[in-house]
Design an enzyme around this catalytic site. Structure first.
Site, PDB file in Angstrom:
ATOM      1  N   TYR A  48       0.847  -1.189   0.000  1.00 52.83           N
ATOM      2  CA  TYR A  48       0.000   0.000   0.000  1.00 52.83           C
ATOM      3  C   TYR A  48       0.886   1.244   0.000  1.00 52.83           C
ATOM      4  O   TYR A  48       1.886   1.309   0.723  1.00 52.83           O
ATOM      5  CB  TYR A  48      -0.916   0.024   1.219  1.00 52.83           C
ATOM      6  N   ASP A  62       0.010  16.350   5.422  1.00 51.22           N
ATOM      7  CA  ASP A  62      -0.944  15.628   4.575  1.00 51.22           C
ATOM      8  C   ASP A  62      -2.153  16.521   4.295  1.00 51.22           C
ATOM      9  O   ASP A  62      -3.238  16.319   4.842  1.00 51.22           O
ATOM     10  CB  ASP A  62      -1.371  14.338   5.272  1.00 51.22           C
ATOM     11  N   ASP A  89      -2.822   5.562  -2.996  1.00 48.34           N
ATOM     12  CA  ASP A  89      -3.744   6.612  -2.565  1.00 48.34           C
ATOM     13  C   ASP A  89      -3.607   7.799  -3.525  1.00 48.34           C
ATOM     14  O   ASP A  89      -2.521   8.381  -3.637  1.00 48.34           O
ATOM     15  CB  ASP A  89      -3.348   7.003  -1.141  1.00 48.34           C
ATOM     16  N   ASP A  91      -5.583  10.491  -3.199  1.00 46.55           N
ATOM     17  CA  ASP A  91      -6.258  11.581  -2.489  1.00 46.55           C
ATOM     18  C   ASP A  91      -7.611  11.919  -3.128  1.00 46.55           C
ATOM     19  O   ASP A  91      -8.440  11.054  -3.287  1.00 46.55           O
ATOM     20  CB  ASP A  91      -5.343  12.809  -2.416  1.00 46.55           C
ATOM     21  N   HIS A 116      -7.294   4.336  -4.595  1.00 41.90           N
ATOM     22  CA  HIS A 116      -8.522   4.818  -3.962  1.00 41.90           C
ATOM     23  C   HIS A 116      -8.586   6.339  -4.056  1.00 41.90           C
ATOM     24  O   HIS A 116      -7.575   7.030  -4.031  1.00 41.90           O
ATOM     25  CB  HIS A 116      -8.680   4.325  -2.525  1.00 41.90           C
ATOM     26  N   GLU A 118     -10.941   9.724  -2.551  1.00 35.19           N
ATOM     27  CA  GLU A 118     -11.748  10.044  -1.383  1.00 35.19           C
ATOM     28  C   GLU A 118     -12.688  11.215  -1.627  1.00 35.19           C
ATOM     29  O   GLU A 118     -12.510  11.979  -2.587  1.00 35.19           O
ATOM     30  CB  GLU A 118     -10.836  10.354  -0.195  1.00 35.19           C
ATOM     31  N   CYS A 126      -5.505  14.257   7.077  1.00 32.09           N
ATOM     32  CA  CYS A 126      -5.543  12.864   7.513  1.00 32.09           C
ATOM     33  C   CYS A 126      -6.957  12.497   7.939  1.00 32.09           C
ATOM     34  O   CYS A 126      -7.634  13.269   8.628  1.00 32.09           O
ATOM     35  CB  CYS A 126      -4.572  12.655   8.672  1.00 32.09           C
ATOM     36  N   ARG A 162     -13.168   5.904  -1.186  1.00 30.05           N
ATOM     37  CA  ARG A 162     -13.055   6.140   0.262  1.00 30.05           C
ATOM     38  C   ARG A 162     -14.055   7.209   0.670  1.00 30.05           C
ATOM     39  O   ARG A 162     -14.210   8.225  -0.014  1.00 30.05           O
ATOM     40  CB  ARG A 162     -11.641   6.594   0.601  1.00 30.05           C
ATOM     41  N   GLU A 192     -13.377   5.275   6.380  1.00 32.29           N
ATOM     42  CA  GLU A 192     -12.337   5.858   7.225  1.00 32.29           C
ATOM     43  C   GLU A 192     -12.879   6.242   8.601  1.00 32.29           C
ATOM     44  O   GLU A 192     -13.972   6.797   8.739  1.00 32.29           O
ATOM     45  CB  GLU A 192     -11.753   7.101   6.534  1.00 32.29           C
ATOM     46  N   ASN A 214      -8.547   0.636   7.525  1.00 31.07           N
ATOM     47  CA  ASN A 214      -7.281   1.307   7.792  1.00 31.07           C
ATOM     48  C   ASN A 214      -6.891   1.116   9.252  1.00 31.07           C
ATOM     49  O   ASN A 214      -7.549   1.636  10.154  1.00 31.07           O
ATOM     50  CB  ASN A 214      -7.430   2.801   7.481  1.00 31.07           C
TER      51      ASN A 214
END
Length: 300
Positions: A48, A62, A89, A91, A116, A118, A126, A162, A192, A214
């Site tokens: 990952y 982040d 990821d 984002d 993924h 989101e 985060c 996500r 999440e 996660n």
């Protein structure tokens, strides 16, 4: 050796085969090609790549500061060195729906097995922090459909949606969003920051698609064991920052040792030995090309 004997397309197919077994798949986080080789050597199911860790490694928080090209190139470097499938990821997709399509196409070309996207709003943060903002459901549905459109380059590329809605809209709304994302073409849902075992159970019962969980440290979710997550019916578990946090703590402790004592002599036992590094990087195998490459012996 230079490249593993497994093509990106084969890795994508292997991921789908593994998901059909019903076994919970473990994907530790990697930010380095060498770490991905170590993950493979420990017989994990996949790799990952965390957007947070890429940001942090570049010296940023982040909050969505990284670019598509930075993430795609790092993704290629990490995925290239292992036969394991790698999920990355992306984002919020680096822009609007058209950008999402391009982002997915870039990840396919870079050898990733899946990604993924989101439903946070930029500047993102985060998923286990408070104060997040999320985009409207319809806007996210357009992004999911755009991601699915991008995988026409390879139908086996795995699209994960996500949702961060649990923290802002509650569990019921998060479930509603997840169902809509699946209807739009998402093949897996990454929920999440669920807060307790009951929420994990309710979410699993409500969603028919595969679920990614996660297990990040110091977050809102309890650190469930492999058996607990497997019994809850989850399909993929990621440990996105574990290796990174371990490496940073060990590195800082080592630097303090040198600063305070003027030598690293007393912490040699905490280091990876040179011979183990050479074994991981297959030093001897490269000798097939040139007998002068590995013509020495290492001290124990």
């Amino acid at each position: 050796m230079l490249f593993p004997e497994c093509t990106p397309n084969e890795k994508r197919k292997n991921l789908r085969v593994a998901l059909k077994t019903g076994k919970l798949l473990q994907f530790p986080g990697s930010w380095s090609p060498l770490i991905s080789m170590a993950i493979e050597k420990q017989n994990f199911d996949g790799i990952y790549i965390s957007g947070s860790v890429i940001s942090n490694d570049l010296g940023y928080p982040d909050i969505g500061m990284t670019t598509l090209s930075e993430v795609a190139q790092r993704g290629r470097q990490i995925a290239r060195t292992s036969i394991l499938p790698t999920i990355i990821d992306i984002d919020t997709g680096f822009g609007e729906p058209m950008n999402v399509t391009r982002s997915v196409q870039e990840m396919i070309e870079m050898g990733l097995a899946g990604c993924h996207i989101e439903d946070q709003m930029n500047p993102k943060r985060c998923g286990h922090l408070d104060g997040k903002s999320i985009i409207g459901q319809e806007e996210m549905l357009r992004k999911v459909k755009a991601a699915v459109h991008g995988k026409k380059l390879d139908k086996n590329f795995f699209i994960i949606a996500r949702t961060d809605a649990r923290a802002t809209e509650g569990l019921d709304k998060a479930i509603e969003r997840a169902k809509a994302y699946v209807d739009a073409g998402a093949e897996c849902i990454f929920i999440e920051a669920l807060e307790n075992e009951k929420e994990f159970e309710l979410f699993r019962k409500a969603i028919s698609a595969p679920l990614l969980v996660n297990m990040t440290e110091f977050g809102k979710s309890k650190l469930f064991t492999y058996n607990q997550l497997s019994n809850l019916g989850y399909n993929i578990v990621i440990y996105p920052v574990t290796a990174f946090r371990l490496a940073m703590k060990a590195s800082i402790d080592g630097l303090l040792e040198i600063k305070n004592k003027g030598t690293q002599e007393e912490i040699l036992g905490k280091m990876q030995h040179r011979k183990d590094l050479y074994s991981l990087t297959k030093y001897e195998d490269y000798n097939e090309f040139d007998q002068d490459i590995f013509n020495f012996k290492l001290k124990n």
